[in-house]
Scaffold this motif. Structure first.
Motif, PDB file in Angstrom:
ATOM      1  N   ARG A   1       0.836  -1.214   0.000  1.00 21.01           N
ATOM      2  CA  ARG A   1       0.000   0.000   0.000  1.00 21.01           C
ATOM      3  C   ARG A   1       0.858   1.246   0.000  1.00 21.01           C
ATOM      4  NH1 ARG A   1      -3.977  -2.637   3.015  1.00 21.01           N
ATOM      5  NH2 ARG A   1      -5.463  -3.348   1.456  1.00 21.01           N
ATOM      6  N   LYS A   2       1.864   1.250   0.878  1.00 21.60           N
ATOM      7  CA  LYS A   2       2.754   2.419   0.997  1.00 21.60           C
ATOM      8  C   LYS A   2       3.454   2.664  -0.334  1.00 21.60           C
ATOM      9  CE  LYS A   2       1.917   3.776   4.994  1.00 21.60           C
ATOM     10  NZ  LYS A   2       0.684   4.452   4.790  1.00 21.60           N
ATOM     11  N   PHE A   3       3.867   1.570  -0.983  1.00 24.26           N
ATOM     12  CA  PHE A   3       4.561   1.711  -2.252  1.00 24.26           C
ATOM     13  C   PHE A   3       3.680   2.425  -3.279  1.00 24.26           C
ATOM     14  CE2 PHE A   3       4.901  -0.120  -6.553  1.00 24.26           C
ATOM     15  CZ  PHE A   3       6.091   0.491  -6.929  1.00 24.26           C
ATOM     16  N   TYR A   4       2.419   2.000  -3.381  1.00 29.06           N
ATOM     17  CA  TYR A   4       1.529   2.623  -4.370  1.00 29.06           C
ATOM     18  C   TYR A   4       1.282   4.087  -4.036  1.00 29.06           C
ATOM     19  CZ  TYR A   4       0.765  -1.808  -6.637  1.00 29.06           C
ATOM     20  OH  TYR A   4       0.968  -2.969  -7.317  1.00 29.06           O
ATOM     21  N   GLN A   5       1.109   4.383  -2.728  1.00 28.36           N
ATOM     22  CA  GLN A   5       0.924   5.789  -2.349  1.00 28.36           C
ATOM     23  C   GLN A   5       2.133   6.616  -2.761  1.00 28.36           C
ATOM     24  OE1 GLN A   5       0.124   5.807   1.853  1.00 28.36           O
ATOM     25  NE2 GLN A   5      -1.890   4.852   1.591  1.00 28.36           N
ATOM     26  N   LEU A   6       3.316   6.055  -2.476  1.00 25.21           N
ATOM     27  CA  LEU A   6       4.551   6.786  -2.751  1.00 25.21           C
ATOM     28  C   LEU A   6       4.732   7.022  -4.244  1.00 25.21           C
ATOM     29  CD1 LEU A   6       7.222   7.905  -1.532  1.00 25.21           C
ATOM     30  CD2 LEU A   6       8.237   5.689  -2.041  1.00 25.21           C
ATOM     31  N   ILE A   7       4.644   5.965  -5.039  1.00 27.66           N
ATOM     32  CA  ILE A   7       4.938   6.112  -6.467  1.00 27.66           C
ATOM     33  C   ILE A   7       3.896   7.006  -7.140  1.00 27.66           C
ATOM     34  CG2 ILE A   7       3.750   4.048  -7.370  1.00 27.66           C
ATOM     35  CD1 ILE A   7       6.321   3.699  -9.163  1.00 27.66           C
TER      36      ILE A   7
ATOM     37  N   THR B   1      10.458   7.794 -11.995  1.00 33.04           N
ATOM     38  CA  THR B   1      10.603   9.151 -11.482  1.00 33.04           C
ATOM     39  C   THR B   1      12.028   9.409 -11.029  1.00 33.04           C
ATOM     40  OG1 THR B   1      10.057  10.618  -9.653  1.00 33.04           O
ATOM     41  CG2 THR B   1       9.648   8.305  -9.304  1.00 33.04           C
ATOM     42  N   THR B   2      12.453  10.640 -11.150  1.00 31.24           N
ATOM     43  CA  THR B   2      13.777  11.004 -10.655  1.00 31.24           C
ATOM     44  C   THR B   2      13.641  11.780  -9.348  1.00 31.24           C
ATOM     45  OG1 THR B   2      13.673  12.930 -12.098  1.00 31.24           O
ATOM     46  CG2 THR B   2      14.934  11.067 -12.895  1.00 31.24           C
ATOM     47  N   ALA B   3      12.479  11.717  -8.736  1.00 36.33           N
ATOM     48  CA  ALA B   3      12.243  12.460  -7.498  1.00 36.33           C
ATOM     49  C   ALA B   3      13.271  12.163  -6.399  1.00 36.33           C
ATOM     50  CB  ALA B   3      10.830  12.192  -6.988  1.00 36.33           C
ATOM     51  N   PRO B   4      13.697  10.878  -6.228  1.00 34.63           N
ATOM     52  CA  PRO B   4      14.681  10.627  -5.174  1.00 34.63           C
ATOM     53  C   PRO B   4      15.957  11.459  -5.323  1.00 34.63           C
ATOM     54  CG  PRO B   4      13.731   8.576  -5.875  1.00 34.63           C
ATOM     55  CD  PRO B   4      13.208   9.630  -6.817  1.00 34.63           C
ATOM     56  N   LEU B   5      16.333  11.754  -6.571  1.00 37.29           N
ATOM     57  CA  LEU B   5      17.518  12.586  -6.765  1.00 37.29           C
ATOM     58  C   LEU B   5      17.279  13.988  -6.230  1.00 37.29           C
ATOM     59  CD1 LEU B   5      18.538  11.542 -10.384  1.00 37.29           C
ATOM     60  CD2 LEU B   5      19.726  11.005  -8.273  1.00 37.29           C
ATOM     61  N   ARG B   6      16.058  14.458  -6.454  1.00 42.24           N
ATOM     62  CA  ARG B   6      15.737  15.804  -5.965  1.00 42.24           C
ATOM     63  C   ARG B   6      15.637  15.819  -4.447  1.00 42.24           C
ATOM     64  NH1 ARG B   6      12.511  15.749 -10.544  1.00 42.24           N
ATOM     65  NH2 ARG B   6      10.658  15.268  -9.345  1.00 42.24           N
TER      66      ARG B   6
ATOM     67  N   SER C   1      22.663   9.653  -0.253  1.00 39.99           N
ATOM     68  CA  SER C   1      22.547  10.364  -1.526  1.00 39.99           C
ATOM     69  C   SER C   1      23.387   9.697  -2.603  1.00 39.99           C
ATOM     70  CB  SER C   1      22.989  11.816  -1.384  1.00 39.99           C
ATOM     71  OG  SER C   1      22.276  12.410  -0.337  1.00 39.99           O
ATOM     72  N   ILE C   2      24.590   9.261  -2.218  1.00 40.40           N
ATOM     73  CA  ILE C   2      25.443   8.587  -3.200  1.00 40.40           C
ATOM     74  C   ILE C   2      24.775   7.286  -3.635  1.00 40.40           C
ATOM     75  CG2 ILE C   2      27.664   7.470  -3.582  1.00 40.40           C
ATOM     76  CD1 ILE C   2      28.883   9.476  -1.626  1.00 40.40           C
ATOM     77  N   GLY C   3      24.139   6.619  -2.672  1.00 42.46           N
ATOM     78  CA  GLY C   3      23.431   5.381  -2.995  1.00 42.46           C
ATOM     79  C   GLY C   3      22.342   5.627  -4.018  1.00 42.46           C
ATOM     80  N   VAL C   4      21.562   6.690  -3.785  1.00 42.98           N
ATOM     81  CA  VAL C   4      20.481   7.022  -4.718  1.00 42.98           C
ATOM     82  C   VAL C   4      21.056   7.304  -6.099  1.00 42.98           C
ATOM     83  CG1 VAL C   4      18.710   8.727  -5.268  1.00 42.98           C
ATOM     84  CG2 VAL C   4      18.947   7.896  -2.932  1.00 42.98           C
ATOM     85  N   LEU C   5      22.119   8.110  -6.098  1.00 46.26           N
ATOM     86  CA  LEU C   5      22.782   8.444  -7.357  1.00 46.26           C
ATOM     87  C   LEU C   5      23.246   7.179  -8.060  1.00 46.26           C
ATOM     88  CD1 LEU C   5      23.480  11.205  -8.517  1.00 46.26           C
ATOM     89  CD2 LEU C   5      25.776  10.937  -7.590  1.00 46.26           C
ATOM     90  N   GLY C   6      23.864   6.280  -7.260  1.00 49.31           N
ATOM     91  CA  GLY C   6      24.382   5.038  -7.808  1.00 49.31           C
ATOM     92  C   GLY C   6      23.293   4.190  -8.433  1.00 49.31           C
ATOM     93  N   GLU C   7      22.130   4.210  -7.798  1.00 50.72           N
ATOM     94  CA  GLU C   7      21.012   3.422  -8.315  1.00 50.72           C
ATOM     95  C   GLU C   7      20.641   3.887  -9.731  1.00 50.72           C
ATOM     96  OE1 GLU C   7      18.561   0.268  -7.814  1.00 50.72           O
ATOM     97  OE2 GLU C   7      19.972   0.941  -6.293  1.00 50.72           O
ATOM     98  N   TYR C   8      20.578   5.203  -9.901  1.00 50.53           N
ATOM     99  CA  TYR C   8      20.252   5.734 -11.226  1.00 50.53           C
ATOM    100  C   TYR C   8      21.379   5.490 -12.221  1.00 50.53           C
ATOM    101  CZ  TYR C   8      15.963   7.830  -9.671  1.00 50.53           C
ATOM    102  OH  TYR C   8      14.694   7.987  -9.202  1.00 50.53           O
TER     103      TYR C   8
END
Ligand code: UDP
Ligand code: MG
Length: 309
Positions: free
Chosen positions: A139-145, A226-231, A282-289
């Motif tokens: 549920r949380k995942f759908y709300q978030l995305i 989405t690229t929101a995590p980068l922001r 933040s580096i982790g998020v960047l790395g994911e992308y």
């Protein structure tokens, strides 16, 4: 007569397949369309392929295609292979465990033909038979995305859906490697009718989704759409810099007023650890992308077909 393609990705479905096909065949015989079945054996380690071949041999009057992958590429790849292979005016995706009830097919077809929908999708109204913790995170995942990306994905939406030829062709035209179908279906648009049904548990065998596989899948979905995590990292950066500035002013004034005895080890540690944590995150998020980009630019095929039957 219109033509319907039924796509069934199968991974270790040995216990379920015969039963599944018998029920499906029964329902299909009530439909007024010609049908082709496309089974994808996604590198199963059990007798799935053998059973598929049996089904084909026992039903020579039906059009049954079997695509055999060279290894397990995942359901998304199976779906893509099936869509590419399909020739029908309508195409439907279906799981091999009877969790996607075949009796809905006739109503789906009716909606497509008479109500002129481009797609009829299904979602389950409850998550019966699922661990509560899993439902909670789902549920949380759908709300978030839905909040952070442009696409809207219905909570509980299944991959069980019927689509028109144009919609299928547009989905195939998206050439991305990391395919998050639920998002892609929403992204391509078109008129979609949502049909609800009650969750049914799989007839035999067990689910291929462990909790961690679902977590990975959720991250894939977010990174793909989405690229929101980068922001969010930028946002954190701003907030922390802001706080740091005021703290600096505070420290300087305090030192001027009260002198500067060597103290403040706890506050210093806290700040260092806090900043270190945010930086790593933040580096982790960047790395994911970056990792996703790396995989995308390799332009590897989504799957390899070993043979067909
Ligand atoms: N599947 C697949 N490749 C995989 C995992 C699953 O083709 O690597 C197929 C599986 O055989 C089934 C469908 O995808 O037909 C859905 O899998 P499952 O029932 O395990 O998922 P759930 O219904 O629990 O979400
Ligand atoms: Mg299932």
């Amino acid at each position: 007569m219109k033509r319907l393609s039924i796509i069934v990705p199968c991974y270790n479905e040995e216990p379920a397949l015969h039963l599944f096909f018998n029920v499906l065949k029964q329902e299909v015989s009530k439909l007024s369309v010609s049908v082709e079945y496309i089974f994808i054996n996604d590198g199963s380690k059990d007798k799935t392929l053998q059973i598929l071949k049996e089904i084909k041999v026992n039903n020579l009057e039906l059009q049954i295609h079997i695509i055999n992958f060279s290894r397990n590429f995942g359901k998304e790849s199976g779906i893509l292979a099936g869509l590419k292979e399909s020739t029908g005016d309508f195409v439907v995706l279906m799981d091999a465990d009877l969790q996607d009830p075949p009796y809905l097919l006739s109503e789906m077809l009716r909606q497509m033909e008479e109500e002129d929908y481009d797609s009829v999708a299904t979602y389950r109204v409850d998550r019966k038979g699922e661990p509560p913790i899993r439902s909670f995170f789902a549920r949380k995942f759908y709300q978030l995305i839905n909040k952070i990306s442009d696409v809207t994905i219905m909570d509980g939406a299944r991959d069980y859906r019927m689509m028109s030829r144009v919609m299928v062709d547009s989905i195939i035209s998206l050439s991305e490697y990391h395919r998050f179908s639920k998002g892609i279906f929403a992204w391509v648009g078109f008129n979609t009718k949502y049909m609800e049904f009650e969750n049914v548990e799989r007839i035999a065998g067990e689910t291929k989704w462990s909790f961690w596989k679902l977590v990975r899948y959720a991250i894939e979905g977010i990174v793909a759409f989405t690229t929101a995590p980068l922001r969010i990292s930028i946002f954190f950066g701003f907030v922390v810099s802001f706080m740091a500035f005021f703290y600096m002013v505070f420290v300087v004034i305090k030192a001027l007023l009260y002198g500067d005895p060597v103290a403040g080890y706890p506050s210093m540690m806290t700040i260092i650890l806090f900043l270190g944590g945010i930086q790593l995150l933040s580096i982790g998020v960047l790395g994911e992308y970056l990792a996703k980009t790396y995989m995308e630019v390799k332009h590897r095929p989504n799957y390899i077909i070993k043979d067909r039957y």
